[in-house]
Design a protein around this motif. Structure first.
Motif, PDB file in Angstrom:
ATOM      1  N   ARG A  82      56.329  50.259  72.371  1.00  0.00           N
ATOM      2  CA  ARG A  82      54.965  49.700  72.252  1.00  0.00           C
ATOM      3  C   ARG A  82      54.703  48.684  73.368  1.00  0.00           C
ATOM      4  O   ARG A  82      53.657  48.708  74.013  1.00  0.00           O
ATOM      5  N   ASP A 115      61.046  51.140  68.609  1.00  0.00           N
ATOM      6  CA  ASP A 115      59.590  51.338  68.561  1.00  0.00           C
ATOM      7  C   ASP A 115      58.876  50.152  69.190  1.00  0.00           C
ATOM      8  O   ASP A 115      57.868  50.320  69.897  1.00  0.00           O
ATOM      9  N   ASN A 116      59.388  48.974  68.941  1.00  0.00           N
ATOM     10  CA  ASN A 116      58.768  47.757  69.475  1.00  0.00           C
ATOM     11  C   ASN A 116      58.828  47.730  71.003  1.00  0.00           C
ATOM     12  O   ASN A 116      57.863  47.340  71.675  1.00  0.00           O
ATOM     13  N   TRP A 169      48.666  53.425  71.182  1.00  0.00           N
ATOM     14  CA  TRP A 169      48.937  52.078  71.711  1.00  0.00           C
ATOM     15  C   TRP A 169      48.223  51.858  73.046  1.00  0.00           C
ATOM     16  O   TRP A 169      47.690  50.775  73.302  1.00  0.00           O
ATOM     17  N   ARG A 176      51.391  58.761  69.177  1.00  0.00           N
ATOM     18  CA  ARG A 176      51.669  57.355  68.885  1.00  0.00           C
ATOM     19  C   ARG A 176      51.475  56.502  70.138  1.00  0.00           C
ATOM     20  O   ARG A 176      50.814  55.456  70.105  1.00  0.00           O
ATOM     21  N   GLU A 177      52.051  56.940  71.253  1.00  0.00           N
ATOM     22  CA  GLU A 177      51.920  56.195  72.511  1.00  0.00           C
ATOM     23  C   GLU A 177      50.478  56.203  73.009  1.00  0.00           C
ATOM     24  O   GLU A 177      49.990  55.206  73.549  1.00  0.00           O
ATOM     25  N   CYS A 211      54.125  50.467  76.634  1.00  0.00           N
ATOM     26  CA  CYS A 211      52.796  51.111  76.678  1.00  0.00           C
ATOM     27  C   CYS A 211      51.705  50.095  76.996  1.00  0.00           C
ATOM     28  O   CYS A 211      50.790  50.367  77.783  1.00  0.00           O
TER      29      CYS A 211
END
Length: 448
Positions: free
Chosen positions: A126, A122-123, A160, A156-157, A129
């Motif tokens: 992020r 996930d990091n 960000w 989610r994207e 993005c």
């Protein structure tokens, strides 16, 4: 550089325009086609980011700003290793005419990167993005270019990237669609493409049957298992149809008992997608998973087929198999879901069999519901308003009804009288979308 996907999309449009009487009645539109086939702007940029091992990574980022005659560029962002300019130009070209068919003020564009989210933390996603939007933010804006999500880009994207844009430009504006509900997103947006697809096909069924039939009792084959396929399946079930298949990139999940997929099973599939797991997890006595296959040859008798996975997912051979299986209606939930050869099979069958024929609707019309609700999200952002889900759904129903009627009436006007009461919906969609864009371009001096 060869651009096979873009050339296929352009050829599909040109072939139907040439088969219509448009160029005969308006020969000057050939000039408009030449101009409209070249993007107004192609932006390509480097995206450097850092993985969890503190190593520098680099990807290619793109934004194809294809046509802004009807409004700000509008179209999704795709993060997938296969992303290249040919695919983005094909998607952007299709988007111009799809957006025109919604009746809303939106131009056409597409973008993304050859970044693969699979296997990334996930990091890392992020960080990518943020790096991607730092560059893209220089080229977009609420009145310039409004991207959305696509493959590999979920809400989610979008969040960000929206936060990065807001920080970089010091502006809160509706620059991305598909936002969170509490910060500018529209209700019904996740459902819109799938719902709109089913609303469009419902008009096809009602028109073909003289108002006597609906989805009730119909066996519906759907490919894909992402957002579009899930919500199309749920709406089909709500309207009384039976969903007999879904699929993923590794194979097809087929109903074996005749009961179809239940809403509970579709919710399980949605969870599997979030966890990035394959549909094999659902194989049991009610469903069989056919490795390496698409649903079209596996489903047996079927009334409606909705390809909703990716481009070119119905081949010539599979088109013939669907006709043999009794399919009467096929509509694309995916962009360019059928190969040119498959479209020719459907169209030849329609001309030969008349009222008994299969009826095919292209993605630029049938799956326009997603971008239509993105347009409604833009309108809500501009007015600082939020509409209820019922209001948005009613507007979506109206847009899909008008889209169907526009495709039908345009086909009757510009395609050969021999097509009778069931003229080519793909021809009607192409002529209606192109004519609207070309006329706006002429008014604004893009061609003369």
């Amino acid at each position: 550089m060869a651009e096979p996907e873009f050339e296929q999309a352009r050829k599909e449009l040109v072939s139907t325009l040439e088969a219509s009487s448009l160029f005969e009645k308006n020969p000057e539109y050939k000039r408009a086609l030449t101009v409209a086939s070249i993007p107004e702007r192609v932006i390509q940029f480097r995206v450097t980011w850092e993985n969890d091992k503190n190593e520098v990574q680099v990807n290619n980022g793109y934004r194809v700003q294809f046509n802004s005659a009807l409004g700000p560029y509008k179209g999704g962002l795709r993060f997938h290793p296969t992303v290249n300019l040919s695919i983005l130009k094909f998607l952007g070209f299709e988007q111009i005419f799809k957006n025109a068919l919604t009746g809303l003020n939106m131009g056409g564009g597409k973008g993304g990167a050859d970044f693969d989210p699979k296997g990334k933390s996930d990091n890392e996603i992020r960080k990518f993005c943020v790096a991607f939007m730092k560059e893209l933010s220089k080229h977009i804006g609420a009145d310039t270019d409004v991207p959305a999500g696509d493959i590999g880009v979920s809400p989610r994207e979008i969040g960000w990237m929206f936060g990065t844009y807001r920080a970089a430009r010091n502006r809160w504006e509706g620059v991305l669609t598909g936002k969170g509900g509490s910060w500018g997103g529209s209700l019904i947006r996740p459902e819109a493409t799938g719902y709109g697809l089913v609303y469009y096909v419902d008009h096809m069924i009602q028109y073909a049957s003289g108002g006597k039939e609906s989805f009730k009792g119909k066996r519906v084959a759907i490919s894909g298992s992402g957002n579009v396929a899930q919500y199309a399946a749920l709406k089909v079930i709500e309207l009384g149809g039976t969903v007999v298949s879904l699929s993923d990139s590794k194979g097809a999940l087929i109903d074996t008992e005749g009961k179809g997929f239940s809403p509970e099973v579709i919710n399980e599939i949605a969870q599997l997608k979030v966890e990035r797991k394959a549909l094999t997890a659902l194989e049991n006595h009610s469903f069989k998973y056919v490795e390496g296959a698409r649903p079209w040859k596996e489903v047996g008798k079927v009334d409606v087929a909705l390809p909703s996975a990716t481009q070119n997912e119905v081949s010539e051979e599979e088109a013939k198999a669907l006709i043999d299986a009794g399919a009467k209606f096929i509509a694309e939930g995916s962009n360019m879901g059928c190969t040119q050869e498959a479209i020719e099979v459907f169209e030849a069958h329609r001309k030969e069999k008349k009222g008994e024929a299969i009826w095919y609707a292209p993605g630029k019309a049938a799956n326009a519901g997603g971008v239509a609700v993105s347009g409604l999200e833009m309108a809500q952002n501009s007015a600082r308003l939020k509409w209820s889900s019922e209001e948005v759904d009613e507007k979506l129903k109206d847009i899909m009804k008008n889209c169907f009627e526009n495709c039908l009436s345009t086909a009757k006007e510009y395609l050969t009288p021999a097509d009778g009461e069931f003229p080519s919906l793909v021809g009607g969609a192409n002529v209606a979308g192109f004519k609207k864009v070309a006329a706006a371009m002429k008014d604004q001096g893009d061609w003369w």
